[in-house]
Design an enzyme around this catalytic site. Structure first.
Site, PDB file in Angstrom:
ATOM      1  CG  PHE A 189       7.502  38.523 -10.393  1.00  0.00           C
ATOM      2  CD1 PHE A 189       6.312  38.086  -9.834  1.00  0.00           C
ATOM      3  CD2 PHE A 189       8.555  38.846  -9.555  1.00  0.00           C
ATOM      4  CE1 PHE A 189       6.170  37.978  -8.461  1.00  0.00           C
ATOM      5  CE2 PHE A 189       8.425  38.735  -8.175  1.00  0.00           C
ATOM      6  CZ  PHE A 189       7.223  38.299  -7.626  1.00  0.00           C
ATOM      7  N   GLY A 195       3.494  40.358 -16.051  1.00  0.00           N
ATOM      8  CA  GLY A 195       3.304  39.343 -17.083  1.00  0.00           C
ATOM      9  C   GLY A 195       2.955  37.969 -16.555  1.00  0.00           C
ATOM     10  CG  HIS A 196       3.963  34.444 -13.882  1.00  0.00           C
ATOM     11  ND1 HIS A 196       3.521  33.857 -12.730  1.00  0.00           N
ATOM     12  CD2 HIS A 196       4.364  33.428 -14.671  1.00  0.00           C
ATOM     13  CE1 HIS A 196       3.674  32.545 -12.803  1.00  0.00           C
ATOM     14  NE2 HIS A 196       4.190  32.264 -13.985  1.00  0.00           N
ATOM     15  CG  PHE A 197      -0.514  34.301 -15.214  1.00  0.00           C
ATOM     16  CD1 PHE A 197       0.130  33.941 -16.388  1.00  0.00           C
ATOM     17  CD2 PHE A 197      -0.446  33.448 -14.129  1.00  0.00           C
ATOM     18  CE1 PHE A 197       0.799  32.714 -16.478  1.00  0.00           C
ATOM     19  CE2 PHE A 197       0.223  32.235 -14.211  1.00  0.00           C
ATOM     20  CZ  PHE A 197       0.849  31.860 -15.378  1.00  0.00           C
ATOM     21  CB  VAL A 214       0.422  33.186  -9.855  1.00  0.00           C
ATOM     22  CG1 VAL A 214       1.085  32.010  -9.159  1.00  0.00           C
ATOM     23  CG2 VAL A 214      -1.092  33.042  -9.826  1.00  0.00           C
TER      24      VAL A 214
END
Length: 160
Positions: free
Chosen positions: A56, A59-61, A66
């Site tokens: 994750f 893409g986050h971020f 985070v």
């Protein structure tokens, strides 16, 4: 047959091999690495080691990784699911724990790569096949997230 109340008071730990036997989650969605303390039928403390290798974070971020808050709540729910299965013992065979309600979720501080989440869950209520929990996630003893949530244990559907 009723469980011996004193048996529930025994504190125990659960390693990743047992977690994998108890809940259906697998990579990349297994969000608890071990339980370091558990009192059957009452409470548990799970550990999630957060690394930059988590999918994750792509893409986050990308420039400021985070952990998504909903995944912190999921980690608490998985910790609670292990507690439910361990509490029920053989009565949990052929069953699955479904996350059904989340309430009062609060995200207090970002969780970043290198953090170790301590996932504290405590049973608030248990009626029939529905269990309600209060969860608090901490990093270095600082609360980063909290929520109340409910789960239902149901018969596992056979796979075609």
């Amino acid at each position: 047959m009723q469980a011996d109340p004193q048996e529930n008071q025994v504190r125990t730990t659960v390693d990743i091999a047992r977690i994998i036997d108890m809940i259906p989650h697998r990579y990349p969605f297994l969000m608890v690495d071990k339980l370091i303390d558990m009192v059957r039928g009452e409470s548990a403390i799970g550990i999630k080691n957060v690394t930059i290798n988590e999918p994750f974070f792509q893409g986050h971020f990308p420039n400021r990784p985070v952990m998504p808050g909903v995944l912190i709540v999921e980690a608490m729910a998985q910790t609670a699911a292990v507690l439910v299965v361990e509490t029920l013992g053989v009565r949990a065979e052929g069953k699955i724990v479904y996350f059904m309600i989340v309430e009062n979720a609060r995200f207090r501080k970002p969780v970043i790569p290198g953090d170790q989440l301590r996932l504290h869950v405590a049973k608030e209520r248990h009626r029939g096949n529905v269990w309600k929990f209060r969860g608090v996630a901490k990093v270095d003893e600082v609360v980063v997230a909290e929520a109340t949530f409910a789960a239902m244990i149901m018969d596992e559907e056979p796979q075609p």
